[in-house]
Write a protein that holds these residues in place. Sequence first.
Motif, short mmCIF file in Angstrom:
data_model
loop_
_atom_site.label_atom_id
_atom_site.label_comp_id
_atom_site.label_asym_id
_atom_site.label_seq_id
_atom_site.Cartn_x
_atom_site.Cartn_y
_atom_site.Cartn_z
N VAL A 9 -20.00 -28.72 53.70
CA VAL A 9 -19.28 -27.56 52.45
C VAL A 9 -17.78 -27.52 52.92
N GLU A 10 -17.10 -27.15 52.59
CA GLU A 10 -15.81 -27.18 52.73
C GLU A 10 -15.47 -26.48 53.87
N ARG A 11 -14.49 -26.52 55.37
CA ARG A 11 -14.67 -25.61 56.07
C ARG A 11 -13.36 -24.92 55.89
N THR A 12 -14.25 -23.45 55.98
CA THR A 12 -13.50 -22.27 56.39
C THR A 12 -13.32 -21.66 57.40
N GLY A 13 -12.67 -20.95 58.06
CA GLY A 13 -12.84 -20.02 58.97
C GLY A 13 -13.23 -20.87 60.34
N TYR A 14 -13.28 -22.15 60.25
CA TYR A 14 -12.84 -23.10 61.85
C TYR A 14 -11.84 -22.17 62.80
N ASP A 15 -12.59 -21.78 64.18
CA ASP A 15 -11.48 -21.11 65.28
C ASP A 15 -11.98 -21.81 66.20
N ARG A 16 -11.25 -22.59 66.06
CA ARG A 16 -11.32 -23.82 68.18
C ARG A 16 -11.44 -23.35 69.40
N ASP A 17 -10.43 -21.66 68.45
CA ASP A 17 -10.77 -21.10 70.62
C ASP A 17 -11.73 -20.49 70.87
N ILE A 65 -18.12 -36.23 72.41
CA ILE A 65 -19.00 -36.80 70.98
C ILE A 65 -18.88 -36.60 69.93
N VAL A 66 -20.00 -35.57 69.86
CA VAL A 66 -20.19 -34.77 68.45
C VAL A 66 -18.84 -33.76 68.38
N ALA A 67 -17.51 -33.77 67.27
CA ALA A 67 -16.31 -32.65 68.13
C ALA A 67 -17.38 -31.41 67.49
N LEU A 68 -16.36 -30.64 67.93
CA LEU A 68 -15.93 -29.07 67.96
C LEU A 68 -16.21 -28.94 66.70
N ALA A 69 -15.04 -29.34 65.79
CA ALA A 69 -15.06 -28.76 63.71
C ALA A 69 -16.89 -29.42 63.18
N GLU A 70 -16.91 -30.65 63.75
CA GLU A 70 -18.03 -31.21 63.26
C GLU A 70 -19.28 -30.57 63.74
N PHE A 84 -22.48 -25.55 72.98
CA PHE A 84 -22.15 -26.30 73.25
C PHE A 84 -21.02 -27.57 73.72
N ALA A 85 -19.47 -26.53 73.49
CA ALA A 85 -18.41 -27.26 73.79
C ALA A 85 -18.76 -27.54 75.70
N GLY A 86 -19.41 -27.37 76.78
CA GLY A 86 -20.10 -27.47 78.06
C GLY A 86 -20.72 -28.10 78.02
N ASP A 87 -21.36 -28.55 77.16
CA ASP A 87 -22.89 -29.18 77.23
C ASP A 87 -21.81 -31.16 77.98
N LEU A 88 -22.45 -31.02 79.18
CA LEU A 88 -22.24 -32.69 79.69
C LEU A 88 -22.94 -33.37 78.90
N SER A 104 -10.27 -37.81 66.78
CA SER A 104 -10.50 -35.86 66.62
C SER A 104 -11.31 -35.57 65.83
N ASP A 105 -11.44 -35.13 65.35
CA ASP A 105 -12.51 -34.04 64.79
C ASP A 105 -13.67 -35.23 63.75
N ARG A 106 -13.48 -35.93 63.20
CA ARG A 106 -13.81 -36.83 62.49
C ARG A 106 -15.89 -37.28 62.71
N ASP A 107 -16.62 -37.35 61.88
CA ASP A 107 -17.42 -37.60 62.28
C ASP A 107 -18.68 -39.11 62.66
N ALA A 108 -19.22 -39.55 63.34
CA ALA A 108 -19.55 -40.58 62.49
C ALA A 108 -19.82 -41.81 60.93
N GLY A 109 -19.43 -40.67 60.47
CA GLY A 109 -19.87 -41.65 59.02
C GLY A 109 -18.15 -41.80 58.40
N GLU A 110 -16.89 -41.14 59.66
CA GLU A 110 -15.83 -41.44 59.32
C GLU A 110 -14.76 -42.24 60.27
#
Length: 158
Positions: A9-17, A65-70, A84-88, A104-110
């Motif tokens: 779905v369209e990315r709404t509400g994502y906050d990297r912090d 590897i799997v970006a936070l936004a992804e 998730f953010a700290g998982d080695l 950047s925040d691209r997935d494996a399809g991009e």
Amino acid sequence: MGLPVCEEVERTGYDRDAFGSAYSSLEDEIIEELPKSGGQVYTPYSCKLFDIRADGTAATDIEHIVALAEAYDSGLLESQFRTFAGDLVNLTIADPTVNRNEKSDRDAGEWRPSRNTGWFAAKVVAVKKKYGLSVNPAERDALASMLASDSSRTVTCN
């Protein structure tokens, strides 16, 4: 691959912090697991060598590897953000140019790395399975292609 497939779905509400930054202290552990040459470490995506500093770090970016936004787009629960953010399993290092300007925040399809595509795809699948995340059809197809064309599941830079 055992991953749910659905359109994102369209990315709404994502906050990297919201993911925190505890992973920033894990660079020496990440480097420990990667191939080296003398006092340098290879980055998995491009096999570029970087000097290892006395404190065990390098002039690289810590890369999810799997970006936070992804992960957010793929259904990661808010209660899992910091874990998730700290998982080695999901962390590596990357040349800053590759990390910031190419992947950047691209997935494996991009996006796919120029080197170690089998390792990358296997990591994406493992991380997405671990956290119950979905893939979109393009990502599923790209992962299947990478896994089929590169049977290596380790980082090699020779």
